[in-house]
Design a protein around this motif. Structure first.
Motif, mmCIF file in Angstrom:
data_model
loop_
_atom_site.group_PDB
_atom_site.id
_atom_site.type_symbol
_atom_site.label_atom_id
_atom_site.label_comp_id
_atom_site.label_asym_id
_atom_site.label_seq_id
_atom_site.Cartn_x
_atom_site.Cartn_y
_atom_site.Cartn_z
ATOM 1 N N MET A 22 17.837 15.572 -4.186
ATOM 2 C CA MET A 22 16.799 14.861 -3.254
ATOM 3 C C MET A 22 17.720 13.933 -2.131
ATOM 4 S SD MET A 22 14.182 11.646 -4.355
ATOM 5 C CE MET A 22 12.691 11.903 -3.684
ATOM 6 N N THR A 23 16.988 14.031 -0.867
ATOM 7 C CA THR A 23 17.609 13.348 0.105
ATOM 8 C C THR A 23 17.534 12.101 0.159
ATOM 9 O OG1 THR A 23 16.028 14.130 1.593
ATOM 10 C CG2 THR A 23 17.905 15.515 1.591
ATOM 11 N N ASN A 24 17.982 11.211 0.910
ATOM 12 C CA ASN A 24 17.684 9.795 0.728
ATOM 13 C C ASN A 24 16.592 9.663 2.154
ATOM 14 O OD1 ASN A 24 19.893 8.753 -0.582
ATOM 15 N ND2 ASN A 24 21.272 8.634 1.246
ATOM 16 N N HIS A 25 15.762 8.819 1.866
ATOM 17 C CA HIS A 25 14.573 8.546 2.919
ATOM 18 C C HIS A 25 13.871 7.488 2.607
ATOM 19 C CE1 HIS A 25 12.482 10.429 -0.783
ATOM 20 N NE2 HIS A 25 11.393 9.988 -0.046
ATOM 21 N N MET A 26 13.014 6.888 3.464
ATOM 22 C CA MET A 26 12.320 5.658 3.096
ATOM 23 C C MET A 26 10.787 6.082 2.587
ATOM 24 S SD MET A 26 11.407 1.961 4.238
ATOM 25 C CE MET A 26 12.977 1.719 5.415
ATOM 26 N N GLY A 27 10.624 5.554 1.506
ATOM 27 C CA GLY A 27 9.085 6.190 0.993
ATOM 28 C C GLY A 27 8.079 5.086 1.400
ATOM 29 N N ALA A 28 8.246 3.709 1.607
ATOM 30 C CA ALA A 28 7.199 2.839 1.885
ATOM 31 C C ALA A 28 7.787 1.557 2.573
ATOM 32 C CB ALA A 28 6.504 2.559 0.664
ATOM 33 N N VAL A 29 7.054 1.013 3.019
ATOM 34 C CA VAL A 29 7.274 -0.541 3.421
ATOM 35 C C VAL A 29 6.100 -1.439 2.990
ATOM 36 C CG1 VAL A 29 7.635 -2.173 5.557
ATOM 37 C CG2 VAL A 29 8.744 0.096 5.801
ATOM 38 N N GLY A 30 6.553 -2.488 2.483
ATOM 39 C CA GLY A 30 5.481 -3.471 2.103
ATOM 40 C C GLY A 30 5.178 -4.748 2.779
ATOM 41 N N ILE A 31 3.937 -5.085 2.800
ATOM 42 C CA ILE A 31 3.798 -6.225 3.709
ATOM 43 C C ILE A 31 2.651 -7.078 2.820
ATOM 44 C CG2 ILE A 31 4.301 -5.051 5.973
ATOM 45 C CD1 ILE A 31 1.199 -4.649 6.394
ATOM 46 N N ALA A 32 2.872 -8.452 3.078
ATOM 47 C CA ALA A 32 1.625 -9.098 2.117
ATOM 48 C C ALA A 32 0.650 -9.339 3.288
ATOM 49 C CB ALA A 32 2.407 -10.630 2.185
ATOM 50 N N VAL A 33 -0.615 -9.323 2.552
ATOM 51 C CA VAL A 33 -1.770 -9.337 3.385
ATOM 52 C C VAL A 33 -2.665 -10.585 2.859
ATOM 53 C CG1 VAL A 33 -1.734 -6.930 4.002
ATOM 54 C CG2 VAL A 33 -3.076 -7.633 2.115
ATOM 55 N N SER A 34 -3.587 -10.976 3.590
ATOM 56 C CA SER A 34 -4.136 -12.193 3.199
ATOM 57 C C SER A 34 -5.709 -11.649 2.357
ATOM 58 C CB SER A 34 -4.620 -12.951 4.610
ATOM 59 O OG SER A 34 -5.201 -12.276 5.447
ATOM 60 N N ASP A 35 -6.154 -10.468 2.952
ATOM 61 C CA ASP A 35 -7.492 -9.781 2.389
ATOM 62 C C ASP A 35 -6.958 -8.367 2.022
ATOM 63 O OD1 ASP A 35 -9.976 -8.703 2.087
ATOM 64 O OD2 ASP A 35 -10.808 -10.328 3.202
ATOM 65 N N LEU A 36 -6.820 -8.047 0.770
ATOM 66 C CA LEU A 36 -6.513 -6.631 0.410
ATOM 67 C C LEU A 36 -7.598 -5.562 0.910
ATOM 68 C CD1 LEU A 36 -4.326 -4.729 -0.794
ATOM 69 C CD2 LEU A 36 -5.319 -5.145 -2.970
ATOM 70 N N ASP A 37 -8.851 -6.205 0.484
ATOM 71 C CA ASP A 37 -9.748 -5.275 0.929
ATOM 72 C C ASP A 37 -10.030 -5.016 2.432
ATOM 73 O OD1 ASP A 37 -10.632 -4.902 -1.925
ATOM 74 O OD2 ASP A 37 -12.243 -6.354 -1.818
#
Length: 130
Positions: free
Chosen positions: A1-16
């Motif tokens: 498997m090659t290195n890669h970015m899968g995701a970036v997480g951000i905090a949100v105030s209202d998930l819906d």
């Protein structure tokens, strides 16, 4: 498997609200969700096309800052102008109207804000010009 970015997480105030924005307005899909002891998460993206965004809503009583953080998500889009129009229709700010940038070979680039004030760079996909 090659290195890669899968995701970036951000905090949100209202998930819906954030899930609605990223799916309905930007055309992503919910790839998976998690209910963890300290937060609920929804992973959204365009499938195998690029990295995903993890929308994180803390449920443990902590109150992380979620407004106007110095974070930029770069989104490659087939039509940045149409995306800006949809974002504007949601009542969210367009920081820079999408327009060609000569230094980027004429690619169309704009800037907008998501519901929590994160900066979205609306960048014309290289695929859109070929």
């Amino acid at each position: 498997m090659t290195n890669h970015m899968g995701a970036v997480g951000i905090a949100v105030s209202d998930l819906d609200r954030s899930v609605d924005f990223y799916t309905r307005v930007l055309g992503m899909t919910v790839l998976t969700t998690f209910e963890l002891p300290h937060m609920d998460e929804a992973v959204v993206g365009w499938g195998r096309r690029g990295a995903a965004v993890v929308l994180m809503r803390y449920t443990d009583g902590s109150d992380p800052t979620t407004r106007d953080l110095p974070v930029k998500l770069v989104l490659y889009l087939d039509d940045p102008v149409a995306a800006a129009d949809r974002i504007r229709a949601e009542g969210l700010p367009i920081e820079r109207e999408p327009a060609p940038v000569p230094q980027l070979g004429g690619a169309v680039v704009g800037f907008a804000k998501d519901p929590d004030g994160y900066t979205l760079e609306l960048l014309e996909s290289p695929d859109a010009t070929s």
